[in-house]
Design an enzyme around this catalytic site. Structure first.
Site, PDB file in Angstrom:
ATOM      1  N   ILE A  76       0.915  -1.127  -0.043  1.00  0.00           N
ATOM      2  CA  ILE A  76      -0.162  -0.139   0.020  1.00  0.00           C
ATOM      3  C   ILE A  76       0.668   1.262  -0.048  1.00  0.00           C
ATOM      4  O   ILE A  76       0.319   2.457  -0.126  1.00  0.00           O
ATOM      5  CB  ILE A  76      -0.793  -0.011   1.172  1.00  0.00           C
ATOM      6  CG1 ILE A  76      -0.367  -0.210   2.502  1.00  0.00           C
ATOM      7  CG2 ILE A  76      -2.099  -1.014   0.934  1.00  0.00           C
ATOM      8  CD1 ILE A  76      -1.162   0.046   3.883  1.00  0.00           C
ATOM      9  N   GLY A  77       2.339   0.981   0.187  1.00  0.00           N
ATOM     10  CA  GLY A  77       2.958   2.440   0.229  1.00  0.00           C
ATOM     11  C   GLY A  77       4.427   1.905   0.248  1.00  0.00           C
ATOM     12  O   GLY A  77       4.852   1.047   0.482  1.00  0.00           O
TER      13      GLY A  77
ATOM     14  N   GLY B 200       8.510   3.905   0.986  1.00  0.00           N
ATOM     15  CA  GLY B 200       9.421   5.444   1.263  1.00  0.00           C
ATOM     16  C   GLY B 200      10.814   5.052   1.274  1.00  0.00           C
ATOM     17  O   GLY B 200      11.177   3.933   0.790  1.00  0.00           O
TER      18      GLY B 200
ATOM     19  N   GLY C  86      11.501   1.679   3.136  1.00  0.00           N
ATOM     20  CA  GLY C  86      11.076   0.303   2.735  1.00  0.00           C
ATOM     21  C   GLY C  86       9.724   0.365   2.264  1.00  0.00           C
ATOM     22  O   GLY C  86       9.384   1.371   1.595  1.00  0.00           O
TER      23      GLY C  86
ATOM     24  N   VAL D 211       5.206  -0.620   2.673  1.00  0.00           N
ATOM     25  CA  VAL D 211       4.354  -0.741   3.589  1.00  0.00           C
ATOM     26  C   VAL D 211       3.054  -1.946   2.922  1.00  0.00           C
ATOM     27  O   VAL D 211       2.877  -1.478   1.836  1.00  0.00           O
ATOM     28  CB  VAL D 211       3.584   0.459   4.145  1.00  0.00           C
ATOM     29  CG1 VAL D 211       2.490   0.295   5.001  1.00  0.00           C
ATOM     30  CG2 VAL D 211       4.660   1.586   4.808  1.00  0.00           C
TER      31      VAL D 211
ATOM     32  N   ASP E  52       6.906  17.266  13.449  1.00  0.00           N
ATOM     33  CA  ASP E  52       7.001  16.786  12.042  1.00  0.00           C
ATOM     34  C   ASP E  52       5.475  16.848  11.598  1.00  0.00           C
ATOM     35  O   ASP E  52       5.019  15.859  10.618  1.00  0.00           O
ATOM     36  CB  ASP E  52       7.897  15.698  11.891  1.00  0.00           C
ATOM     37  CG  ASP E  52       8.143  15.611  10.253  1.00  0.00           C
ATOM     38  OD1 ASP E  52       8.257  16.615   9.691  1.00  0.00           O
ATOM     39  OD2 ASP E  52       8.345  14.289   9.721  1.00  0.00           O
TER      40      ASP E  52
END
EC number: 2.7.11.24
Length: 369
Positions: free
Chosen positions: A42-43, A45, A48, A50, A162
């Site tokens: 599903i994602g 970055g 790594g 997800v 953040d």
């Protein structure tokens, strides 16, 4: 990625069937055998990948983030440990819940860390960029939930540092949860963050000026920027660099007066601000005529140059704009401050591994080696 056929990802049993190894587009993804197919990426970055998958023991869908080579860089390893410890400490409806730190198959010989959290549908960044209609009631409800979660975080003596739209996760019922605590800091700490910092567009003026004694007020500034981005569907201060960022801010809220610069101890920073072009303060009402006055009043109080004069999270929750949603009896605080003591020691790679392994074992007391 989203449309990948489910059948593609069949696992291979490893370690006597205790673990399942998936190949996700060439990425090794090895989890305990309670995480059964179907699994969906599903994602991804810098850290790594997800995946969403079901925990067959709890029947809950979770998001598992694989942090590849988690110990290659000291700072990244510390960030991972910090995130795990914080998520385990913080228990609140508007903060993403940690479900598991997957124990490695071989205790000392591991380089990747797998963290399972609640599965959400999307994030605020995607919603803002989409053409999905957002009423002001939606925006108001999102703002309320961010502040409700932040009240709890700040009460634990933690500053998130953040906050940005991509760190605010949503599901189909518009429930919002704050995530990504890798940069969080104790609110009492005064040394300047030496590593990563808040994404520039959401960064408070005191951070742009390298102020060493920032406070929880930096999170409030970020929330003000996020809310205006929600309403306007574009970033409020999309600076190209530090100096451009400060210029964009002063063009809107006006060049600060000497009184407003009072909190800055660093003479160079004060000099820098005094040499900026003089911009008059613009009213938010003239810039955003369609937004109701109560909302603009709250945002102006959040986007106040001097952090000592900026509204606090509790004051923001009590503002007339949120009266419809505000219920102090349903806005809990954290009863125990979070301890950052583990960060004081210089840890080598093996010690860092041991600490993350300990977290995994605490969450999986029945694991046998």
């Amino acid at each position: 990625m989203d449309g990948a056929p489910v059948a593609e990802f069949r696992p291979t049993m490893t370690h006597g069937g205790r673990y399942l190894l998936y190949d996700i587009f060439g990425n090794k993804f090895e989890v305990t055998n309670k995480y059964q197919p179907p699994i969906m990426p599903i994602g991804r970055g810098a850290y790594g990948i997800v995946c969403s998958v079901m925990n067959f023991e709890t029947r809950e869908m979770v998001a598992i983030k694989k942090i590849a080579n988690a110990f290659n860089n000291d700072m990244d390893a510390k960030r991972t440990l910090r995130e795990i410890k914080l998520l385990r400490h913080l228990d609140h409806e508007n903060i993403i819940g940690i479900r598991d730190v997957i124990p490695p198959p071989i205790p000392q010989a591991f380089n990747d860390v797998y963290i399972a959290t609640e599965l959400m549908d999307t994030d605020l960044h995607h919603i803002i960029r989409s053409n999905q209609e957002l009423s002001e009631e939606h925006c108001q409800y999102f703002l309320y939930q961010i502040l409700r979660g932040l009240k709890y975080i700040h009460s634990a003596n933690v500053i998130h540092r953040d906050l940005k739209p991509s760190n605010l996760l949503l599901n189909a019922n518009c429930d919002l949860k704050i995530c990504d605590f890798g940069l969080a800091r104790p609110s009492s700490e005064s040394d300047m963050m030496t590593e990563y910092v808040v994404t520039r567009w959401y960064r408070a003026p005191e951070l742009l000026l390298n102020s060493t004694d920032y406070s929880a007020a930096i999170d409030v500034w970020s929330v003000g920027c996020i809310f205006m981005e929600l309403i306007n569907r574009q970033p409020l201060f999309p600076g190209r660099d530090h100096m451009h960022q400060m210029r964009l801010i002063t063009e809107v809220i006006g060049t600060p007066t000497d009184d407003e610069l009072g909190f800055i101890r660093n003479e160079d920073a004060r000099k820098y601000m005094r040499h900026l072009p003089q911009y008059p303060r613009r009213t938010f009402a003239s810039m955003f005529p369609r937004v109701q006055p109560a909302a603009l009043d709250l945002i102006e109080r959040m986007l106040t140059f001097n952090p000592l004069q900026r509204i606090t999270v509790e004051e923001a929750l009590d503002h007339p704009y949120l009266e419809r949603l505000h219920d102090i009896a349903d806005e809990p605080i954290c009863l125990e401050p979070f301890s950052f003591d583990f960060e004081q020691k210089a840890l080598n790679e093996d010690q860092m591994k041991q600490l993350i392994f300990n977290e995994a074992i605490e969450m999986n007391p029945n694991i046998r080696y």
